[in-house]
Design a protein around this motif. Structure first.
Motif, PDB file in Angstrom:
ATOM      1  N   TYR A  35       0.693  -1.207  -0.006  1.00 14.86           N
ATOM      2  CA  TYR A  35      -0.013   0.117  -0.121  1.00 14.86           C
ATOM      3  C   TYR A  35       0.972   1.129  -0.117  1.00 14.86           C
ATOM      4  O   TYR A  35       2.102   1.297   0.755  1.00 14.86           O
ATOM      5  N   HIS A  36       0.324   2.417  -0.649  1.00 12.38           N
ATOM      6  CA  HIS A  36       1.021   3.720  -0.484  1.00 12.38           C
ATOM      7  C   HIS A  36       0.808   3.927   0.992  1.00 12.38           C
ATOM      8  O   HIS A  36       0.008   3.682   1.788  1.00 12.38           O
ATOM      9  N   ASP A 100       0.728  12.109  -1.370  1.00 12.15           N
ATOM     10  CA  ASP A 100       1.361  12.256   0.131  1.00 12.15           C
ATOM     11  C   ASP A 100       0.536  12.980   1.051  1.00 12.15           C
ATOM     12  O   ASP A 100       0.503  12.791   2.129  1.00 12.15           O
TER      13      ASP A 100
END
Length: 304
Positions: A35-36, A100
């Motif tokens: 996963y990110h 992000d």
């Protein structure tokens, strides 16, 4: 060292405190998934919250927390049963790029269509019986915000949650005011003072602190001047019901012709669990054994 959930009561029994540490369980959750970091941490926070909430539900079954979104995340599901066995997964939409800077709202509620669903699913449902579902809008910037609002509006319980996760650990702290029944066991003014004091103490908690120290140390730092009643720790573990045998049954349902067609294209069949992502690989020999007429095929499959 086993992952644990720990419970405490204030000496006046007006509020409960709980902590959960998911380290080994969290590593097993991530074992077959990539996963990110933003998604990973969000899933970790919801996983810790599910254990904290499930531990207070006295029934034979599972608590399921679902976040349904209209953005990069289509669905997050975390399930925790009465034995504090946990499983969790995320389904994303591939056309989106995760950044992000993304947060709960941008990932799940960009068009204000996201929903948070709480499901209480008993193990032995009677015919026609439906699992309980509570649905609330995604209000708040964090998982803790959404769940605190749900507990206050749906369960009438003042609750503060402090959740944190990274690649190594998912953890949570719960502070909850217990219902005042008007009896003599809890003085209302004393209870209100305890809640105000405990709230002020826990509001100093930071995610970085939760991830860098153990939960016992955190409780000591926050409540070293308080008299707490401690309960025995409860083990928490990972559990997914997928198995090679279940995948084999699914392939049998496809039929021999379909299985042979896939093998002709790929030389093997790889099926990943929709929930945990664990891969199951069937080569030509494995696939042929699926359609043997006797029981020895199943025995051989299990040993392969």
């Amino acid at each position: 060292m086993k992952d644990t959930l720990k419970k405490y009561l204030f000496e006046d029994r007006s509020l409960r405190i709980q902590t959960v540490n998911l380290s080994q369980t969290w590593q097993e959750t991530l074992a077959h998934q990539t996963y990110h970091p933003v998604l990973r941490n969000l899933l970790g926070e919801l996983s810790a919250a599910a254990v904290l909430l499930a531990s207070n539900i006295k029934f034979d079954g599972s608590l399921v927390l679902q976040l349904q979104g209209d953005g990069p995340i289509a669905l997050i599901v975390v399930e925790c049963n009465q034995h504090l066995q946990l499983r969790a997964t995320i389904k994303t939409r591939q056309e989106f790029v995760i950044k992000d800077t993304d947060n709960l709202q941008s990932l799940l509620n960009a068009n204000k269509q996201g929903r948070f669903i709480v499901v209480l699913d008993p193990n032995n449902r009677q015919e026609g019986q439906q699992a309980y579902q509570g649905i609330v809008p995604l209000t708040g910037d964090t998982v803790a915000d959404v769940l605190s609002l749900y507990m206050k509006s749906s369960e009438q319980l003042e609750t503060h949650l402090y959740l944190a996760a990274n690649e190594n650990k998912a953890t949570g702290l719960l502070l909850q005011k217990l219902p005042y029944t008007g009896g003599q066991s809890i003085d209302q003014e004393v209870a209100d003072n305890s809640w105000e004091r405990a709230t002020m103490l826990t509001q100093t908690t930071k995610p970085e602190e939760q991830l860098s120290i153990d939960e016992d140390t955190l409780i000591h730092r926050l409540f070293w001047e308080e008299s707490l009643i401690a309960y025995p720790a409860q083990d928490v573990s990972w559990f997914c019901s997928c198995s090679r045998e279940r995948v084999a049954d699914m392939l049998k349902m496809l039929g021999a012709d379909e299985v042979e067609s896939i093998l002709a294209e790929q030389n093997k069949i790889t099926v990943a669990c929709d929930f945990c992502g664990k891969p199951y690989v069937f080569d030509t020999i494995d696939s042929a054994k699926l359609f043997l007429p006797d029981q020895s095929a199943n025995e051989s499959l299990q040993k392969h």
